[in-house]
Scaffold this motif. Structure first.
Motif, PDB file in Angstrom:
ATOM      1  N   GLY A   8       4.092  -8.199  -4.006  1.00 22.63           N
ATOM      2  CA  GLY A   8       3.153  -7.538  -4.942  1.00 22.63           C
ATOM      3  C   GLY A   8       2.003  -6.726  -3.007  1.00 22.63           C
ATOM      4  N   GLY A   9       1.375  -5.850  -3.240  1.00 27.32           N
ATOM      5  CA  GLY A   9       0.287  -5.346  -2.383  1.00 27.32           C
ATOM      6  C   GLY A   9       0.923  -3.981  -1.551  1.00 27.32           C
ATOM      7  N   MET A  10       1.864  -3.569  -2.588  1.00 27.74           N
ATOM      8  CA  MET A  10       2.300  -2.257  -1.856  1.00 27.74           C
ATOM      9  C   MET A  10       1.907  -1.170  -3.192  1.00 27.74           C
ATOM     10  SD  MET A  10       5.628  -4.077  -0.499  1.00 27.74           S
ATOM     11  CE  MET A  10       5.561  -4.982  -2.070  1.00 27.74           C
ATOM     12  N   SER A  11       1.451  -0.935  -3.639  1.00 25.48           N
ATOM     13  CA  SER A  11      -0.221  -1.265  -2.963  1.00 25.48           C
ATOM     14  C   SER A  11      -0.528  -2.095  -3.926  1.00 25.48           C
ATOM     15  CB  SER A  11      -1.427  -0.130  -3.510  1.00 25.48           C
ATOM     16  OG  SER A  11      -1.679   0.424  -4.931  1.00 25.48           O
ATOM     17  N   SER A  14      -1.144  -0.895  -7.831  1.00 29.20           N
ATOM     18  CA  SER A  14      -0.738  -1.244  -9.157  1.00 29.20           C
ATOM     19  C   SER A  14      -0.270  -2.929  -9.190  1.00 29.20           C
ATOM     20  CB  SER A  14       0.700  -0.449  -8.547  1.00 29.20           C
ATOM     21  OG  SER A  14       1.269  -0.612  -7.658  1.00 29.20           O
ATOM     22  N   SER A  15      -0.408  -3.478  -8.252  1.00 31.74           N
ATOM     23  CA  SER A  15      -0.545  -5.523  -8.350  1.00 31.74           C
ATOM     24  C   SER A  15      -1.234  -5.534  -9.418  1.00 31.74           C
ATOM     25  CB  SER A  15      -0.536  -5.348  -7.352  1.00 31.74           C
ATOM     26  OG  SER A  15       0.843  -4.972  -5.808  1.00 31.74           O
ATOM     27  N   ALA A  16      -2.262  -4.948  -8.943  1.00 33.77           N
ATOM     28  CA  ALA A  16      -3.442  -5.226 -10.282  1.00 33.77           C
ATOM     29  C   ALA A  16      -2.976  -5.081 -11.672  1.00 33.77           C
ATOM     30  CB  ALA A  16      -5.539  -4.727  -9.898  1.00 33.77           C
ATOM     31  N   GLU A  17      -2.485  -3.704 -11.827  1.00 36.09           N
ATOM     32  CA  GLU A  17      -1.696  -3.530 -13.223  1.00 36.09           C
ATOM     33  C   GLU A  17      -0.638  -4.392 -14.023  1.00 36.09           C
ATOM     34  OE1 GLU A  17      -2.834  -0.703 -15.533  1.00 36.09           O
ATOM     35  OE2 GLU A  17      -4.435  -1.189 -14.473  1.00 36.09           O
ATOM     36  N   LEU A  40       1.840 -14.832  -7.009  1.00 31.19           N
ATOM     37  CA  LEU A  40       1.522 -13.420  -6.454  1.00 31.19           C
ATOM     38  C   LEU A  40       1.954 -13.533  -4.508  1.00 31.19           C
ATOM     39  CD1 LEU A  40       1.301 -10.644  -6.237  1.00 31.19           C
ATOM     40  CD2 LEU A  40      -1.319 -10.859  -6.778  1.00 31.19           C
ATOM     41  N   HIS A  41       2.579 -12.722  -3.752  1.00 26.20           N
ATOM     42  CA  HIS A  41       2.225 -12.971  -2.704  1.00 26.20           C
ATOM     43  C   HIS A  41       2.266 -11.398  -2.486  1.00 26.20           C
ATOM     44  CE1 HIS A  41       3.956 -14.041   1.352  1.00 26.20           C
ATOM     45  NE2 HIS A  41       3.919 -12.262   1.268  1.00 26.20           N
ATOM     46  N   ILE A  81       9.640  -6.905  -7.578  1.00 30.32           N
ATOM     47  CA  ILE A  81       9.475  -5.863  -6.220  1.00 30.32           C
ATOM     48  C   ILE A  81       8.383  -5.344  -6.986  1.00 30.32           C
ATOM     49  CG2 ILE A  81       9.509  -5.279  -4.321  1.00 30.32           C
ATOM     50  CD1 ILE A  81      12.670  -5.449  -4.468  1.00 30.32           C
ATOM     51  N   CYS A  82       7.230  -5.519  -7.148  1.00 31.88           N
ATOM     52  CA  CYS A  82       5.900  -4.783  -7.439  1.00 31.88           C
ATOM     53  C   CYS A  82       6.006  -3.195  -6.978  1.00 31.88           C
ATOM     54  CB  CYS A  82       4.963  -5.095  -8.006  1.00 31.88           C
ATOM     55  SG  CYS A  82       5.362  -6.749  -9.380  1.00 31.88           S
TER      56      CYS A  82
END
Length: 230
Positions: A8-11, A14-17, A40-41, A81-82
């Motif tokens: 995650g983190g991209m962004s 959306s990873s929070a979603e 989660l990474h 891949i998020c």
């Protein structure tokens, strides 16, 4: 329950979603106090975005592949891949691990076909809309993919990077996206894929005259189904 590994983190918006949806879906299916087993990474998106702009996709893939290896070492039984755009390096990431990579394009195409739709509009970053890696994946499932005209693609891309990735949701941008969707429908789109995980922060079904396919939710649903499978 299998453990879901998230790159995650991209962004992170959306990873929070993703995290919310995974836990809500597990609770819905199992009831009680059940929640998702996940690891989660979260990468630094600024680094990835620089690689994107420079066309250094292999270097970006190295970062995500290392993240996938770490998730597997932490006990992940499958990896996501998020982000739609970084599925450009999906093969590189999948080759780095021995656990399955659940491809977002496959989950999305399955949902589109299940609705009996074959001609679909695609919204996303310029990379996703203009390059072949994502469109070809959808086409491999028998879908015909329509993308917006150049000016509309630039608008959609700008709103993603300058607003949605920063947590900014504007009514004016929603109205502009609705106009883009209307033009896709006029070209024959029977449905529209929200092919960037942040677009779901802006567009919902009530904002479109045809079915929309929210890729974050569809990916999360596919992950939970895989995690709960025997």
């Amino acid at each position: 329950m299998k453990t879901i590994g998230l790159i995650g983190g991209m962004s992170w918006e959306s990873s929070a979603e993703y995290y919310r949806l995974l836990n809500e879906l597990v609770r819905e299916r199992l009831g009680g106090l059940h929640s998702a087993r996940c690891v989660l990474h979260s990468v630094d998106f600024a680094e990835i975005e620089e690689f994107q702009r420079a066309g250094e996709w292999e270097r970006a893939g190295d970062v995500l592949a290392a993240a996938a290896k770490g998730l597997e070492a932490a006990g992940a039984d499958l990896v996501l891949i998020c982000t739609n755009t970084m599925h450009k390096v999906a093969d590189q990431v999948a080759a780095a691990v021995s656990v399955p990579l659940l491809h977002l394009g496959d989950a999305t195409a399955g949902a589109v076909r299940a609705r009996g739709i074959r001609r679909v509009g695609l919204l996303g970053t310029a990379f996703t809309m203009e390059q072949d890696f994502y469109r070809d994946r959808l086409r491999s499932h028998g879908l015909e993919v329509i993308t917006p005209a150049a000016d509309d693609r630039a608008l959609v891309h700008r709103v993603i990077y300058e607003e949605l990735c920063l947590g900014v949701v504007r009514d004016e941008s929603r109205a502009a996206y609705q106009e883009v969707i209307a033009r896709l429908v006029a070209e024959g789109a029977e449905g529209v894929i929200l092919g960037c995980t942040e677009i779901e922060l802006l567009i919902r079904q009530e904002h479109s005259p045809v079915p929309v396919f929210p890729t974050t939710r569809l990916h999360a649903e596919a992950a939970v189904t895989a995690a709960l499978a025997d």
